[in-house]
Design a protein around this motif. Structure first.
Motif, PDB file in Angstrom:
ATOM      1  N   LEU A  78       0.859  -1.169   0.000  1.00 19.14           N
ATOM      2  CA  LEU A  78       0.000   0.000   0.000  1.00 19.14           C
ATOM      3  C   LEU A  78       0.904   1.231   0.000  1.00 19.14           C
ATOM      4  N   THR A  79       0.479   2.277  -0.679  1.00 19.53           N
ATOM      5  CA  THR A  79       1.256   3.506  -0.740  1.00 19.53           C
ATOM      6  C   THR A  79       0.402   4.667  -0.252  1.00 19.53           C
ATOM      7  N   VAL A  80       0.910   5.397   0.723  1.00 18.72           N
ATOM      8  CA  VAL A  80       0.239   6.589   1.228  1.00 18.72           C
ATOM      9  C   VAL A  80       1.004   7.784   0.681  1.00 18.72           C
ATOM     10  N   THR A  81       0.283   8.694   0.025  1.00 16.07           N
ATOM     11  CA  THR A  81       0.905   9.868  -0.582  1.00 16.07           C
ATOM     12  C   THR A  81       0.332  11.127   0.043  1.00 16.07           C
ATOM     13  N   CYS A  82       1.230  12.009   0.471  1.00 15.89           N
ATOM     14  CA  CYS A  82       0.863  13.316   1.014  1.00 15.89           C
ATOM     15  C   CYS A  82       1.778  14.329   0.335  1.00 15.89           C
ATOM     16  N   GLY A  83       1.203  15.132  -0.544  1.00 13.26           N
ATOM     17  CA  GLY A  83       2.022  16.078  -1.310  1.00 13.26           C
ATOM     18  C   GLY A  83       3.009  15.318  -2.180  1.00 13.26           C
ATOM     19  N   ASP A  84       4.295  15.634  -2.055  1.00 14.06           N
ATOM     20  CA  ASP A  84       5.340  14.970  -2.837  1.00 14.06           C
ATOM     21  C   ASP A  84       5.956  13.782  -2.118  1.00 14.06           C
ATOM     22  N   GLU A  85       5.488  13.475  -0.914  1.00 14.06           N
ATOM     23  CA  GLU A  85       6.074  12.390  -0.126  1.00 14.06           C
ATOM     24  C   GLU A  85       5.204  11.140  -0.148  1.00 14.06           C
ATOM     25  N   THR A  86       5.852   9.983  -0.025  1.00 15.03           N
ATOM     26  CA  THR A  86       5.126   8.718   0.058  1.00 15.03           C
ATOM     27  C   THR A  86       5.666   7.881   1.211  1.00 15.03           C
TER      28      THR A  86
END
Length: 124
Positions: A95-103
């Motif tokens: 699973l990948t959580v993305t917030c802005g440019d960060e993962t």
């Protein structure tokens, strides 16, 4: 209930940011509470926290799992529900959580049952 939990977490995050140092405005770190899960073969549920300074989205959810919520803004508790693994092989996903440019990634694996005929081999 989920909105209440998210509201409480956001409130606590706001208190922790404002309660430290008045000279600096601090934002919560972007993190997940657990980066690796191993589930049993039977259906079940696990909870974890996504801590993020803004809006985030979770992707890569396999068809044998449901994640609620899969997106939110700020810190939030998520629920991962998974079905019984009857495939005969372990199931894996990232699973990948993305917030802005960060993962951030969360590895998940679900065990499988060893058939009784295989489990009993070699025993007498």
């Amino acid at each position: 209930m989920k909105k209440l939990l998210c509201s409480i977490l956001v409130g606590l995050a706001a208190l922790s940011v404002t309660g430290c140092d008045d000279d600096e405005v601090k934002t919560p770190d972007f993190a997940v509470s657990t980066a690796q899960w191993t589930f049993s073969q039977q259906e079940g549920m696990q909870r974890m926290i996504v801590s993020a300074p803004g809006a985030w989205t979770l992707t890569g959810i396999p068809d044998w799992m449901t994640v609620t919520p899969a997106e939110a803004a700020g810190p939030c508790e998520i629920t991962m529900t998974y079905t019984t693994n009857e495939t005969g092989a372990p199931r894996k996903a990232t699973l990948t959580v993305t917030c802005g440019d960060e993962t951030r990634t969360i590895g998940v694996e679900q065990e499988t049952v060893v058939p009784e005929s295989a489990a009993g081999k070699g025993r007498r």
